[in-house]
Design a protein around this motif. Structure first.
Motif, PDB file in Angstrom:
ATOM      1  N   GLN A 113       0.829  -1.194   0.000  1.00  0.00           N
ATOM      2  CA  GLN A 113       0.000   0.000   0.000  1.00  0.00           C
ATOM      3  C   GLN A 113       0.872   1.255   0.000  1.00  0.00           C
ATOM      4  OE1 GLN A 113      -3.300   0.069   2.758  1.00  0.00           O
ATOM      5  NE2 GLN A 113      -3.318  -2.174   2.944  1.00  0.00           N
ATOM      6  N   GLN A 114       0.286   2.389  -0.343  1.00  0.00           N
ATOM      7  CA  GLN A 114       1.026   3.642  -0.463  1.00  0.00           C
ATOM      8  C   GLN A 114       0.398   4.701   0.432  1.00  0.00           C
ATOM      9  OE1 GLN A 114       1.445   5.053  -4.425  1.00  0.00           O
ATOM     10  NE2 GLN A 114       2.794   6.744  -3.900  1.00  0.00           N
ATOM     11  N   VAL A 115       1.253   5.466   1.103  1.00  0.00           N
ATOM     12  CA  VAL A 115       0.788   6.518   2.000  1.00  0.00           C
ATOM     13  C   VAL A 115       0.122   7.624   1.190  1.00  0.00           C
ATOM     14  CG1 VAL A 115       1.492   8.252   3.688  1.00  0.00           C
ATOM     15  CG2 VAL A 115       2.571   5.995   3.705  1.00  0.00           C
ATOM     16  N   ARG A 116      -1.120   7.955   1.577  1.00  0.00           N
ATOM     17  CA  ARG A 116      -1.847   9.031   0.906  1.00  0.00           C
ATOM     18  C   ARG A 116      -2.151  10.187   1.855  1.00  0.00           C
ATOM     19  NH1 ARG A 116      -4.999   4.666  -0.541  1.00  0.00           N
ATOM     20  NH2 ARG A 116      -6.733   5.537   0.650  1.00  0.00           N
ATOM     21  N   VAL A 117      -1.666  10.112   3.082  1.00  0.00           N
ATOM     22  CA  VAL A 117      -1.884  11.188   4.049  1.00  0.00           C
ATOM     23  C   VAL A 117      -1.080  12.414   3.609  1.00  0.00           C
ATOM     24  CG1 VAL A 117      -1.685  11.878   6.460  1.00  0.00           C
ATOM     25  CG2 VAL A 117      -2.250   9.510   5.880  1.00  0.00           C
ATOM     26  N   LYS A 118      -1.710  13.586   3.589  1.00  0.00           N
ATOM     27  CA  LYS A 118      -1.079  14.829   3.178  1.00  0.00           C
ATOM     28  C   LYS A 118      -0.814  15.724   4.388  1.00  0.00           C
ATOM     29  CE  LYS A 118      -1.557  13.514  -1.069  1.00  0.00           C
ATOM     30  NZ  LYS A 118      -0.393  12.975  -1.803  1.00  0.00           N
ATOM     31  N   ALA A 119       0.088  16.676   4.193  1.00  0.00           N
ATOM     32  CA  ALA A 119       0.412  17.618   5.267  1.00  0.00           C
ATOM     33  C   ALA A 119      -0.820  18.410   5.688  1.00  0.00           C
ATOM     34  CB  ALA A 119       1.531  18.549   4.822  1.00  0.00           C
ATOM     35  N   ALA A 120      -1.657  18.773   4.726  1.00  0.00           N
ATOM     36  CA  ALA A 120      -2.863  19.537   5.050  1.00  0.00           C
ATOM     37  C   ALA A 120      -3.819  18.713   5.911  1.00  0.00           C
ATOM     38  CB  ALA A 120      -3.554  19.990   3.766  1.00  0.00           C
ATOM     39  N   VAL A 133      -0.282  24.546   8.036  1.00  0.00           N
ATOM     40  CA  VAL A 133       0.313  23.508   7.192  1.00  0.00           C
ATOM     41  C   VAL A 133       1.838  23.590   7.218  1.00  0.00           C
ATOM     42  CG1 VAL A 133       0.408  22.573   4.845  1.00  0.00           C
ATOM     43  CG2 VAL A 133      -1.722  23.509   5.728  1.00  0.00           C
ATOM     44  N   SER A 134       2.380  24.795   7.378  1.00  0.00           N
ATOM     45  CA  SER A 134       3.833  24.963   7.403  1.00  0.00           C
ATOM     46  C   SER A 134       4.473  24.279   8.605  1.00  0.00           C
ATOM     47  CB  SER A 134       4.186  26.456   7.397  1.00  0.00           C
ATOM     48  OG  SER A 134       3.633  27.111   8.522  1.00  0.00           O
ATOM     49  N   HIS A 135       3.676  23.904   9.603  1.00  0.00           N
ATOM     50  CA  HIS A 135       4.216  23.221  10.778  1.00  0.00           C
ATOM     51  C   HIS A 135       4.370  21.718  10.563  1.00  0.00           C
ATOM     52  CE1 HIS A 135       3.280  26.476  14.013  1.00  0.00           C
ATOM     53  NE2 HIS A 135       3.722  26.999  12.889  1.00  0.00           N
ATOM     54  N   VAL A 136       3.949  21.213   9.417  1.00  0.00           N
ATOM     55  CA  VAL A 136       4.021  19.781   9.139  1.00  0.00           C
ATOM     56  C   VAL A 136       5.081  19.534   8.072  1.00  0.00           C
ATOM     57  CG1 VAL A 136       2.740  17.737   8.420  1.00  0.00           C
ATOM     58  CG2 VAL A 136       1.573  19.558   9.684  1.00  0.00           C
ATOM     59  N   GLU A 137       6.049  18.673   8.395  1.00  0.00           N
ATOM     60  CA  GLU A 137       7.129  18.339   7.465  1.00  0.00           C
ATOM     61  C   GLU A 137       7.054  16.849   7.164  1.00  0.00           C
ATOM     62  OE1 GLU A 137      10.698  19.466   9.385  1.00  0.00           O
ATOM     63  OE2 GLU A 137      10.115  21.566   9.666  1.00  0.00           O
ATOM     64  N   MET A 138       6.920  16.524   5.887  1.00  0.00           N
ATOM     65  CA  MET A 138       6.824  15.127   5.468  1.00  0.00           C
ATOM     66  C   MET A 138       7.971  14.807   4.529  1.00  0.00           C
ATOM     67  SD  MET A 138       2.693  14.755   4.900  1.00  0.00           S
ATOM     68  CE  MET A 138       2.783  12.969   4.979  1.00  0.00           C
ATOM     69  N   GLY A 139       8.450  13.593   4.593  1.00  0.00           N
ATOM     70  CA  GLY A 139       9.540  13.177   3.735  1.00  0.00           C
ATOM     71  C   GLY A 139       9.126  13.118   2.273  1.00  0.00           C
TER      72      GLY A 139
END
Length: 720
Positions: free
Chosen positions: A169-176, A186-192
């Motif tokens: 499966q693939q991660v579909r969770v977004k920073a928003a 949203v700027s407080h969330v950092e995703m690889g």
């Protein structure tokens, strides 16, 4: 002050348990009131259900205890009924511990576990599940938060983890999505970056509370350049992020120099317009100078421009000759050093030069200066000037194509000369005896743009010249009014070869036509908008308005500070565009030529047949199939004056028909005109004065020249 909403939800069940033992059946009323109050304060659905269940349990226990006491049974049995009520209160506390609407402001070392529980509870309730709310739509079912770690400090709170899903499966969770759950920007969330990690495992960092930003500089308060730099330039979205400024000279807030340094990282290209905006200055008040280290950049801020008073050409005439490296002086850099451009590369041939500048920008002055430098350096020049009479130094050229048709002829001659040298020098060994040659094309858009009658032929010839001519000792100096691709016939080959094969000079352009970004981007000149160069110096308009006009000397020459003529940017291969100003031309260039004749092109087949070559179209009627060899070209030229290509005939405005007097009657009119005129004339000028098409005049001039009745010197016709 009464209890908070969270305290009410947490402690109401305990109060119900105690009340149920005392009030008996009346505790049902208390439970109903508690449920109504919880609904009124908008408690979440899971907490509301838990609260009502707890109230019902406590009510049942209270009724049973009351009846036992009334029947006279042992009171210990009634006391035992408090156990279910207490268990219900504890269960409610556990259910609501993960559904509190706010994060605690502070967390003790012992409370970090509850903080982690709170983070995880929100994640499962809204993102991955299982949720306690019926019908809730999860962001991605099964996307659990693994390896949770909390970073807690006095001024910050953040957590990290890995969003993990089953294999495949693939991660579909977004920073928003995460930001909406935890109610943070949203700027407080950092995703690889998904490209660098497995599809089912993506690291994430969430800043629940970021450190307080440092205080900004108060607007209008006196500040040092270092403070302004740190507050506006070195920030993440500034022109030079991560840099520090070290001053080397300071003469006021608008007059200083310094070195910008970025620790262990290259600064790279700098957008000069962004930098001027960060410093709240005009673009020409800021200048950059690349340093020896890629991690450093010289910066200069000027209250009065350093080049405002210019450098006079007449005082440095001897410096215009080419040095041993093939460079000539074109002007002065912002740091007062000489601005040099290459016209040749000793041992390898000639060099190109790309010149851009609109009307009244100083472009003609730069071209005149190049003609003078070539003259002093022993370089022959073929001039193609579609706009007749615009270059004052035309007398320094070996051949002058003055006017649209004659300029096209000059292009043909330069191409023929390259073919001639290719035939004679299969493997040229420099230095060879033939002189270097520059083909100077002024107002090149008049020949290359799609609206030009010579568009296809000129484009084909210039593309071949820029590609093949350097190692044959033929360089191209091409001047246009804008850097737009249309001015070069939408040819990416021409501009790329010009920039690779030499330097570039960028002067002021019309508004909206000088941006060197997008399709017109030039490496090393990022962010420069030539239309932002003003036509006068800051504050100069007021000085002009205050001048006393009485007794004005109409013969006085303009001073350099009367306009920004020649101010622009000079770009040499592999460097950053640097602000410079061309040398001020206060005297005609011919007066600095020491009376020496123009440098001549070598005696060769192409030069000896120049009159026929300049009138011979080198493409077919469709504007294609450029002549590829000198033999074919000479054969075509010896067939006599060819008909003008179909594209030229179609594009030409309807002119007077062929003279009814016949062709022979045109020649006496030409001879009479040349005998009356005291100066040599171009073919277009003769045609205009006689009211005839130029295509009817040029063949007649060639016939008269063969009979020695007229003389042609560098494209100018006169009577013997």
């Amino acid at each position: 002050m009464g209890p908070t909403r969270a305290q009410f939800v947490q402690y109401a069940p305990a109060a119900l348990a105690v009340t149920s033992l005392v009030a008996g059946p009346w505790s049902a009323l208390v439970a109903g009131a508690a449920g109504a109050g919880a609904w009124a304060i908008s408690v979440s659905a899971p907490a509301l259900r838990s609260l009502i269940a707890c109230g019902i349990t406590a009510t049942g226990s209270g009724i049973a205890a009351h009846q036992i006491l009334a029947s006279g049974m042992d009171p210990l049995f009634a006391l035992g009924l408090a156990v279910p009520a207490g268990a219900a209160a504890l269960a409610h506390h556990r259910n609501t511990a993960g559904a509190l609407p706010g994060l605690p402001a502070t967390t003790t070392a012992a409370g970090q576990t509850s903080q982690a529980q709170l983070i995880t509870a929100w994640w499962t309730e809204f993102i991955s599940g299982p949720t306690q709310t019926e019908g809730r739509k999860l962001i991605q079912d099964g996307a659990v938060l693994a390896q949770l770690a909390i970073d807690l400090g006095d001024d910050h709170l953040s957590f990290t983890g890995i969003i993990t899903l089953p294999q495949g499966q693939q991660v579909r969770v977004k920073a928003a999505d995460v930001a909406s759950v935890y109610k943070i920007p949203v700027s407080h969330v950092e995703m690889g970056d998904p490209k660098h990690f497995a599809p089912n495992a993506l690291p994430i960092t969430v800043h629940l509370r970021k450190p307080t930003a440092p205080p900004q500089i108060v607007g209008g308060a006196p500040t040092t350049p270092e403070e302004v730099w740190a507050a506006h330039v070195a920030i993440a979205d500034g022109a030079m992020p991560g840099t520090t400024l070290t001053l080397t000279r300071y003469d006021g807030p608008l007059d200083w120099e310094g070195i910008a340094t970025r620790e262990r990282k290259a600064i790279g290209a700098v957008n000069i317009q962004d930098l001027a905006g960060n410093l709240n200055l005009e673009t020409i008040q800021v200048a950059l100078a690349p340093a020896d280290k890629p991690s450093q950049m010289g910066v200069r801020v000027m209250k009065e421009h350093a080049l405002m008073h210019g450098t006079m050409l007449s005082t440095v005439a001897d410096e215009l000759a080419m040095d041993a490296r093939g460079y000539v002086r074109l002007g002065t850099y912002i740091d007062a050093t000489a601005a040099l451009v290459p016209l040749a590369q000793p041992g390898s041939g000639a060099r190109h030069l790309y010149l851009v500048g609109g009307s009244r920008s100083g472009k003609s002055g730069v071209l005149e200066q190049i003609l003078l430098s070539a003259h002093k350096s022993g370089i022959a020049v073929i001039l193609a000037s579609p706009q007749a009479g615009t270059i004052a130094g035309a007398g320094l050229t070996a051949y002058c194509g003055d006017g649209l048709d004659e300029a096209m002829g000059a292009l043909r001659l330069a191409y023929a000369l390259m073919l001639d040298r290719e035939a004679r020098y299969r493997s040229p060994a420099f230095p060879f005896t033939d002189p270097l040659v520059l083909i100077v094309i002024d107002e090149a858009h008049m020949l290359l743009s799609a609206s030009s009658p010579y568009h296809l032929e000129a484009k084909a010839i210039v593309e071949q010249l820029t590609r093949r001519s350097l190692k044959r000792g033929v360089g191209v100096v091409l001047a246009t009014q804008t850097p737009l691709a249309e001015d070069l016939g939408n040819s990416t080959v021409i501009r790329s070869q010009l920039l690779i094969g030499g330097g570039a000079v960028f002067l002021r352009c019309a508004r909206g036509q000088g941006s060197l970004v997008g399709a017109n981007a030039v490496q090393g000149a990022e962010g420069i908008d030539l239309s932002m160069i003003p036509d006068s110096w800051p504050g100069q308009a007021l000085k002009v308005a205050d001048r006393d006009m009485s007794g004005l000397d109409t013969k006085a020459s303009a001073n350099p500070e009367d306009g920004t003529f020649g101010l622009g940017y000079l770009l040499t291969p592999g460097s950053q565009a640097v602000q410079f100003r061309s040398l001020h031309l206060d005297v005609p260039p011919s007066s600095l030529a020491a009376g020496l004749p123009p440098v001549a092109v070598e005696d060769c087949e192409a030069w000896r047949n120049r009159d026929a070559i300049t009138q011979t179209p080198m493409v077919d009627q469709r504007g294609k199939n450029l002549v590829g060899s000198l033999t074919d070209l000479l054969t075509k030229a010896q067939q006599g004056p060819s008909a003008v290509p179909q594209q030229r005939a179609q594009a030409s405005p309807t002119g007077p028909a062929e003279s009814t007097d016949g062709q022979e009657l045109i020649k006496p009119r030409i001879l009479e005109l040349l005998q009356q005129e005291s100066i040599p004339l171009t073919a277009e000028t003769i045609a205009r004065k006689l009211g005839l098409p130029a295509r009817n005049i040029r063949p007649r001039l060639s016939e008269l020249k063969k009979r020695d009745e007229v003389i042609n010197e560098n494209g100018l016709w006169k009577a013997p």
